[in-house]
Scaffold this active site. Structure first.
Site, PDB file in Angstrom:
ATOM      1  N   ASP A 147     -41.000  49.159  69.050  1.00 26.03           N
ATOM      2  CA  ASP A 147     -40.053  50.206  68.648  1.00 26.03           C
ATOM      3  C   ASP A 147     -38.668  49.950  69.264  1.00 26.03           C
ATOM      4  O   ASP A 147     -37.678  50.542  68.848  1.00 26.03           O
ATOM      5  CB  ASP A 147     -40.560  51.577  69.124  1.00 26.03           C
ATOM      6  N   LYS A 175     -48.162  54.029  58.777  1.00 26.69           N
ATOM      7  CA  LYS A 175     -48.006  52.794  59.558  1.00 26.69           C
ATOM      8  C   LYS A 175     -49.311  51.991  59.560  1.00 26.69           C
ATOM      9  O   LYS A 175     -49.308  50.778  59.372  1.00 26.69           O
ATOM     10  CB  LYS A 175     -47.573  53.145  60.999  1.00 26.69           C
ATOM     11  N   GLN A 194     -46.233  57.490  69.007  1.00 26.74           N
ATOM     12  CA  GLN A 194     -45.566  58.353  68.033  1.00 26.74           C
ATOM     13  C   GLN A 194     -44.899  59.533  68.749  1.00 26.74           C
ATOM     14  O   GLN A 194     -45.551  60.283  69.471  1.00 26.74           O
ATOM     15  CB  GLN A 194     -46.590  58.851  67.000  1.00 26.74           C
TER      16      GLN A 194
END
Ligand code: NDP
Length: 284
Positions: free
Chosen positions: A120, A53, A97
Site C-alpha cells: 500500500d 481485492k 484494510q
C-alpha cells in the site's frame, strides 16, 4: 464540448492482463505472487473492498489470503498475524484494510508491516522514498490515477495541477507524483481560501475530498483533465464522486467516472505492487 472518458475498467483490464502474464512467467520460476489482506470489524464498505481485492488476485493468478477479525479483537492478535505474514515466503504483500476500529493505533499497525511487503506504500520508509523520488511502493490510488495520463498520452510536464485533499493516502502522494512528473502543483484543503479560484487555474484537477459533487462546472477550466477520486454513497444508495460529473463533462477534456474510474485502478495497482514485490523476492 463533451469530455473523453478515462475508463478505469478498460485500463485496469489492460494492465491486469500484463500482470497475469508476468505472474505466469514468475510461476514457472517457482514463485506465485501472494497478497494477505487483514480486515478488522464489519464495516460493509470495507468488506466489499476486501472481497474485490481477493477476487482480483484470483483472476490474476495470484495467491491471496483474507484474515478477518471481529471489531473487538485484541490488537496483539493482529500484530502477531502481521509478524507471521512478514516471515511467510508465500506472501509478498500485506494490506491492512483501513479504517481500523478506534482502539487500534493505525500508524503502529502499518509500521508493523515489513517495508518490503508494504504494497500500500503507507509506511514512513515508502513515503520518504516517494518524496525523494527513490524506488518504492507507490500508494495504489494516486499510482492508478497517474496511469490514466500515461495511457491517454496526456502530457503532465509544465501543466498547472491542483489537488483538492491532503490526506496521506491520496492527496499528498498524488501531489508528489504530479510534481515528479513535471507539473506545477497546488494542494487545496478545508482551510483553503478561494478554492474555486485555484481550481479554475488547473489544467489537471484532482478531487480527493469525500464530498459528493463538490466540484461543480463553474470551478473547472475549459479543457481541463479531471480526475475524481471521491467515492460517496448517496441517500438512494447510489455511488457518486466528488465531481458533478454530468455538468463537468461538458467543460473538461477528459474525466474519470465514479464508479468505474479511479476505483478499479486502485485495485489494479495493488496487484502491480504485489507482483513487483514477488519479482523482487524471486530475484533476491
Ligand atoms: P480524507 O477525509 O482523509 O481527506 C479529505 C481531504 O479533503 C482533506 O485533506 C480535507 O481537508 C479536504 N477537504 C474536506 N472538505 C473540504 C472542503 N470543503 N474544501 C476543500 N478541501 C476539503 O479522505 P481520503 O483522502 O482518504 O479520501 C478522499 C475521497 O477519496 C473519499 O471519498 C474516499 O472514499 C475516496 N477514496 C477513493 C479511493 C479509490 O480507490 N477511488 C481510495 C481512497 C479514498 P483537511 O485536511 O483540511 O481536513
Amino acid at each position: 464540448m463533451t469530455a473523453k472518458l478515462l475508463d478505469g475498467n478498460v485500463l485496469g483490464q489492460k494492465l491486469r492482463a500484463n500482470f497475469k502474464q508476468r505472474a505466469e512467467e514468475l510461476a514457472l520460476l517457482g514463485t506465485r505472487p501472494g497478497l494477505a489482506v487483514i480486515l478488522v470489524g464489519e464495516d460493509p464498505a470495507s468488506q466489499v473492498y476486501v472481497r474485490n481485492k481477493v477476487n482480483a488476485c484470483a483472476q490474476a493468478g495470484f495467491h491471496s489470503e483474507k484474515h478477518a477479525y471481529p471489531a473487538e479483537v485484541d490488537p496483539a492478535t493482529v500484530f502477531a498475524k502481521i509478524a507471521e505474514l512478514n516471515s511467510d515466503p508465500k506472501i509478498h504483500g500485506i494490506l491492512v484494510q483501513l479504517p481500523l476500529p478506534k482502539h487500534f493505533d493505525s500508524d503502529a499497525v502499518l509500521d508493523a508491516i515489513a517495508p518490503e511487503k508494504d504494497v500500500d506504500g503507507f509506511r514512513a520508509e515508502n513515503v520518504g522514498a516517494l518524496m525523494q523520488g527513490q524506488p518504492c511502493f507507490i500508494p495504489c490510488t494516486p499510482y492508478g490515477a497517474m496511469k490514466f495520463f500515461e495511457d491517454a498520452g496526456i502530457a503532465v510536464k509544465g501543466k498547472e495541477a491542483v489537488v483538492v485533499g491532503r490526506s496521506n493516502i491520496v492527496g499528498k502522494p498524488m501531489a508528489m507524483l504530479l510534481m515528479h512528473a513535471g507539473a506545477t502543483v497546488t494542494v487545496c484543503h478545508s482551510q483553503t481560501r478561494d478554492l474555486k479560484g485555484h481550481c479554475l487555474r488547473a489544467d489537471i484537477l484532482v478531487a480527493a475530498i469525500g464530498k459528493p459533487k463538490m466540484i461543480t462546472a463553474d470551478m473547472v477550466k475549459p479543457g481541463a483533465v479531471v480526475i475524481d477520486v471521491g467515492i460517496n454513497r448517496l441517500p438512494d444508495g447510489k455511488l457518486c464522486g466528488d465531481v458533478d460529473f454530468e455538468a463537468v463533462k461538458e467543460v473538461a477534456s477528459y474525466i474519470t467516472p465514479v464508479p468505474g474510474g479511479v476505483g478499479p485502478m486502485t485495485i489494479t495497482m495493488l496487484l502491480g505492487n504485489t507482483l513487483e514485490s514477488a519479482e523482487r523476492a524471486a530475484r533476491a
